[in-house]
Write an enzyme that holds these catalytic residues in place. Sequence first.
Site, PDB file in Angstrom:
ATOM      1  N   SER A  35     -21.802   3.757   1.129  1.00 21.16           N
ATOM      2  CA  SER A  35     -21.615   4.528   2.366  1.00 21.16           C
ATOM      3  C   SER A  35     -22.694   5.582   2.548  1.00 21.16           C
ATOM      4  O   SER A  35     -22.829   6.159   3.622  1.00 21.16           O
ATOM      5  CB  SER A  35     -20.253   5.229   2.342  1.00 21.16           C
ATOM      6  OG  SER A  35     -20.253   6.231   1.325  1.00 21.16           O
TER       7      SER A  35
ATOM      8  N   LEU B 246     -18.386  -1.189   3.239  1.00 19.39           N
ATOM      9  CA  LEU B 246     -19.099  -0.083   2.579  1.00 19.39           C
ATOM     10  C   LEU B 246     -18.878  -0.131   1.074  1.00 19.39           C
ATOM     11  O   LEU B 246     -19.100   0.860   0.367  1.00 19.39           O
ATOM     12  CB  LEU B 246     -18.627   1.268   3.152  1.00 19.39           C
ATOM     13  CG  LEU B 246     -18.906   1.450   4.642  1.00 19.39           C
ATOM     14  CD1 LEU B 246     -18.354   2.790   5.132  1.00 19.39           C
ATOM     15  CD2 LEU B 246     -20.406   1.357   4.922  1.00 19.39           C
TER      16      LEU B 246
ATOM     17  N   ARG C  78     -16.213  -0.013  -0.553  1.00 24.06           N
ATOM     18  CA  ARG C  78     -15.215   1.006  -0.929  1.00 24.06           C
ATOM     19  C   ARG C  78     -15.845   2.392  -1.060  1.00 24.06           C
ATOM     20  O   ARG C  78     -15.412   3.201  -1.870  1.00 24.06           O
ATOM     21  CB  ARG C  78     -14.528   0.601  -2.227  1.00 24.06           C
ATOM     22  CG  ARG C  78     -13.897  -0.792  -2.161  1.00 24.06           C
ATOM     23  CD  ARG C  78     -13.519  -1.283  -3.518  1.00 24.06           C
ATOM     24  NE  ARG C  78     -12.986  -2.635  -3.474  1.00 24.06           N
ATOM     25  CZ  ARG C  78     -11.713  -2.959  -3.185  1.00 24.06           C
ATOM     26  NH1 ARG C  78     -10.869  -2.029  -2.889  1.00 24.06           N
ATOM     27  NH2 ARG C  78     -11.333  -4.219  -3.179  1.00 24.06           N
ATOM     28  N   GLY C  79     -16.888   2.615  -0.302  1.00 16.66           N
ATOM     29  CA  GLY C  79     -17.559   3.921  -0.305  1.00 16.66           C
ATOM     30  C   GLY C  79     -18.862   3.912  -1.089  1.00 16.66           C
ATOM     31  O   GLY C  79     -19.731   4.755  -0.865  1.00 16.66           O
TER      32      GLY C  79
ATOM     33  N   TYR D  19       0.866  -1.185   0.000  1.00 13.95           N
ATOM     34  CA  TYR D  19       0.000   0.000   0.000  1.00 13.95           C
ATOM     35  C   TYR D  19       0.904   1.237   0.000  1.00 13.95           C
ATOM     36  O   TYR D  19       1.482   1.603   1.029  1.00 13.95           O
ATOM     37  CB  TYR D  19      -0.902   0.044   1.235  1.00 13.95           C
ATOM     38  CG  TYR D  19      -1.990  -1.025   1.307  1.00 13.95           C
ATOM     39  CD1 TYR D  19      -2.457  -1.685   0.175  1.00 13.95           C
ATOM     40  CD2 TYR D  19      -2.589  -1.337   2.529  1.00 13.95           C
ATOM     41  CE1 TYR D  19      -3.457  -2.639   0.263  1.00 13.95           C
ATOM     42  CE2 TYR D  19      -3.606  -2.286   2.616  1.00 13.95           C
ATOM     43  CZ  TYR D  19      -4.033  -2.933   1.484  1.00 13.95           C
ATOM     44  OH  TYR D  19      -5.031  -3.876   1.575  1.00 13.95           O
TER      45      TYR D  19
HETATM   46  N1  LIG Z   1      -7.557  -8.327   1.624  1.00 17.13           N
HETATM   47  C1  LIG Z   1      -7.900  -7.594   0.589  1.00 17.13           C
HETATM   48  O1  LIG Z   1      -7.888  -8.054  -0.559  1.00 17.13           O
HETATM   49  C2  LIG Z   1      -8.333  -6.178   0.819  1.00 17.13           C
HETATM   50  C3  LIG Z   1      -8.850  -5.440  -0.248  1.00 17.13           C
HETATM   51  C4  LIG Z   1      -9.256  -4.131  -0.004  1.00 17.13           C
HETATM   52  C5  LIG Z   1      -9.152  -3.582   1.260  1.00 17.13           C
HETATM   53  N2  LIG Z   1      -8.637  -4.328   2.276  1.00 17.13           N
HETATM   54  C6  LIG Z   1      -8.501  -3.771   3.641  1.00 17.13           C
HETATM   55  O2  LIG Z   1      -9.776  -3.323   4.064  1.00 17.13           O
HETATM   56  C7  LIG Z   1      -9.678  -1.972   4.508  1.00 17.13           C
HETATM   57  C8  LIG Z   1     -10.981  -1.277   4.284  1.00 17.13           C
HETATM   58  O3  LIG Z   1     -11.055  -0.831   2.940  1.00 17.13           O
HETATM   59  P1  LIG Z   1     -12.350  -0.824   2.128  1.00 17.13           P
HETATM   60  O4  LIG Z   1     -12.129  -0.163   0.857  1.00 17.13           O
HETATM   61  O5  LIG Z   1     -12.808  -2.191   2.107  1.00 17.13           O
HETATM   62  O6  LIG Z   1     -13.247   0.099   3.086  1.00 17.13           O
HETATM   63  P2  LIG Z   1     -14.738   0.556   3.040  1.00 17.13           P
HETATM   64  O7  LIG Z   1     -15.006   0.893   4.457  1.00 17.13           O
HETATM   65  O8  LIG Z   1     -15.635  -0.375   2.301  1.00 17.13           O
HETATM   66  O9  LIG Z   1     -14.681   1.896   2.155  1.00 17.13           O
HETATM   67  C9  LIG Z   1     -13.845   2.942   2.528  1.00 17.13           C
HETATM   68  C10 LIG Z   1     -14.221   4.205   1.785  1.00 17.13           C
HETATM   69  O10 LIG Z   1     -15.578   4.534   2.082  1.00 17.13           O
HETATM   70  C11 LIG Z   1     -15.720   5.923   2.246  1.00 17.13           C
HETATM   71  N3  LIG Z   1     -16.551   6.194   3.442  1.00 17.13           N
HETATM   72  C12 LIG Z   1     -17.657   6.984   3.446  1.00 17.13           C
HETATM   73  N4  LIG Z   1     -18.196   7.003   4.676  1.00 17.13           N
HETATM   74  C13 LIG Z   1     -17.418   6.249   5.469  1.00 17.13           C
HETATM   75  C14 LIG Z   1     -17.457   5.928   6.844  1.00 17.13           C
HETATM   76  N5  LIG Z   1     -18.399   6.378   7.663  1.00 17.13           N
HETATM   77  N6  LIG Z   1     -16.490   5.136   7.344  1.00 17.13           N
HETATM   78  C15 LIG Z   1     -15.511   4.662   6.535  1.00 17.13           C
HETATM   79  N7  LIG Z   1     -15.403   4.940   5.222  1.00 17.13           N
HETATM   80  C16 LIG Z   1     -16.365   5.740   4.684  1.00 17.13           C
HETATM   81  C17 LIG Z   1     -14.332   6.475   2.413  1.00 17.13           C
HETATM   82  O11 LIG Z   1     -14.157   7.381   1.355  1.00 17.13           O
HETATM   83  P3  LIG Z   1     -13.735   8.900   1.643  1.00 17.13           P
HETATM   84  O12 LIG Z   1     -12.413   8.801   2.302  1.00 17.13           O
HETATM   85  O13 LIG Z   1     -13.703   9.504   0.304  1.00 17.13           O
HETATM   86  O14 LIG Z   1     -14.781   9.430   2.543  1.00 17.13           O
HETATM   87  C18 LIG Z   1     -13.369   5.341   2.251  1.00 17.13           C
HETATM   88  O15 LIG Z   1     -12.367   5.606   1.303  1.00 17.13           O
HETATM   89  C19 LIG Z   1      -8.521  -1.403   3.693  1.00 17.13           C
HETATM   90  O16 LIG Z   1      -7.996  -0.248   4.298  1.00 17.13           O
HETATM   91  C20 LIG Z   1      -7.576  -2.562   3.707  1.00 17.13           C
HETATM   92  O17 LIG Z   1      -6.876  -2.571   4.928  1.00 17.13           O
HETATM   93  C21 LIG Z   1      -8.248  -5.611   2.070  1.00 17.13           C
END
Ligand SMILES: NC(=O)c1ccc[n+]([C@@H]2O[C@H](COP(=O)([O-])OP(=O)(O)OC[C@H]3O[C@@H](n4cnc5c(N)ncnc54)[C@H](OP(=O)(O)O)[C@@H]3O)[C@@H](O)[C@H]2O)c1
Length: 332
Positions: A212, A206, A208-209, A56
Site C-alpha cells: 500500500s 494491496l 493486505r497493506g 469475520y
Molecule cells: N476470499 C478470501 O479468501 C478473502 C481473503 C481475504 C480478504 N478477502 C476480502 O477482501 C477484502 C479486502 O481485504 P484485503 O486484505 O485483501 O485488502 P487490501 O486492500 O489488500 O489491504 C487492506 C489493508 O491495507 C491497508 N491500506 C493502506 N492503504 C490503503 C488504502 N488506500 N486503501 C485500502 N487499504 C489500505 C489497510 O490497513 P490500515 O487499516 O492499517 O491502513 C488495510 O487493512 C476483505 O475485507 C475481505 O472482504 C477475501
Amino acid sequence: MDTRTLGTIGPAVSRLGLGLMGMSDLYGAADEAESIATIHAALDAGLNLLDTGDFYGMGHNEMLLRDALRGRNRDNAVISVKFGALRDAEGGWNGTDLRPAAIKNFLAYTLRRLGTDHVDIYRPARMSSDVPVEDVVGTLADLVTAGHVRHIGLSEVGAETLRRAHAVHPIADLQIEYSLISRGIETEILPVARELGVGVTAYGVLSRGLISGHWTAGRGTGPTDFRTHLPRFTGENLERNLALVDALRKVAEAKGVTVAQIAIAWVLSRGEDIVPLIGARRRDRLAEALGALEVGLGADDLAAIEAAVPAGAAAGSRYDEAQMAHLDSERA
Ligand SMILES: NC(=O)c1ccc[n+]([C@@H]2O[C@H](COP(=O)([O-])OP(=O)(O)OC[C@H]3O[C@@H](n4cnc5c(N)ncnc54)[C@H](OP(=O)(O)O)[C@@H]3O)[C@@H](O)[C@H]2O)c1
C-alpha cells in the site's frame, strides 16, 4: 460511479468493491464508528459491492454492516457473504463445514444478523474435501430458488472446480487474491473464468497493506493481527518485498499518484471483468483508493510498473503452509 454486470449473470456492481473483514477481525483493532463512516462514505461515492463473511468476528462484521445500512436503501447495496469457516472462542480456525444442513444454518443466522431477506452473492470461503463442489452448488441453487440468495459465488477455487461448479449452476464471480505480487491466477484460473463468463472479485490488491505504500519494516503486528503469520510480512521476505514497494513508489511519484493508487489501478487495468475489493477501514484510506479510478495507465506506465515489480518477484508465499494446503486454487 459506473456499474457493470459482474461476470455474465451477476448483479450490477461498481468498479471497486469494499471488503469489510479488517473492520472486525484479522488485522488488529479497528474503530467501529470509523468503520461505519467508511461504509457510508463508500456508498455515498457510488460503491455498491460490500463483501463480508459470517466468520469475520463471528458475526460482528455482518452486524456492523446491518448497522451501517440502517436508514439506507438496502437494495442499493450488493451484499456478498462468505460462509463455511468454523471458529472457536479463542478466534482459532476449525476447518470448513459445507454439508447442506450446515449451509442452510449459516444462511439463516446471516439473514437475521444482516436484517435482510436475501443475500446478493453467497459463497463458500473455502472448499471442503468432505462435500463435492456439485453438492455445495446444488444446495446453493436450492437457496436461489427459495429466494434467499440471488447469486452464487466461489472463493479461492481452481479452474477445474470452477468448471464443475458452473456446470451445476451459473457462477457470478470468483473471489480470489490478485495483485502485482500475487499473479498466480493469470495462467489458468483467469482464462477459464473468462471462458465461462464468471467475474472476478480480486482481494489482496494491496497485499493486505504490504504494497500500500504505508507499510514499514518497523510497523509490527499485534497478537490479533493475522499478518504476523504471513510469510511475506516477516524477516528477510519483508525486506525484499518492501524493496519492491520502493521501486513502485518511484513509478507512482513520477506519475503524481500514490503507491496504493498505482497498485489498484494496475489491477483495474487487467480487465473490466475484474473488480478489486478494497480493504479500507478508514475514510482516508478509502478516499485514497477511490483516487485509483482516475489513474489512467498507458503502455509505458504498465511497462514501468512491471519492471519495478516483475511477475513472481514477491518473497514468500501468500499464506502460510497450512493455509496454502486448504486452497483449491493452489492445487497443481
Ligand atoms: N476470499 C478470501 O479468501 C478473502 C481473503 C481475504 C480478504 N478477502 C476480502 O477482501 C477484502 C479486502 O481485504 P484485503 O486484505 O485483501 O485488502 P487490501 O486492500 O489488500 O489491504 C487492506 C489493508 O491495507 C491497508 N491500506 C493502506 N492503504 C490503503 C488504502 N488506500 N486503501 C485500502 N487499504 C489500505 C489497510 O490497513 P490500515 O487499516 O492499517 O491502513 C488495510 O487493512 C476483505 O475485507 C475481505 O472482504 C477475501
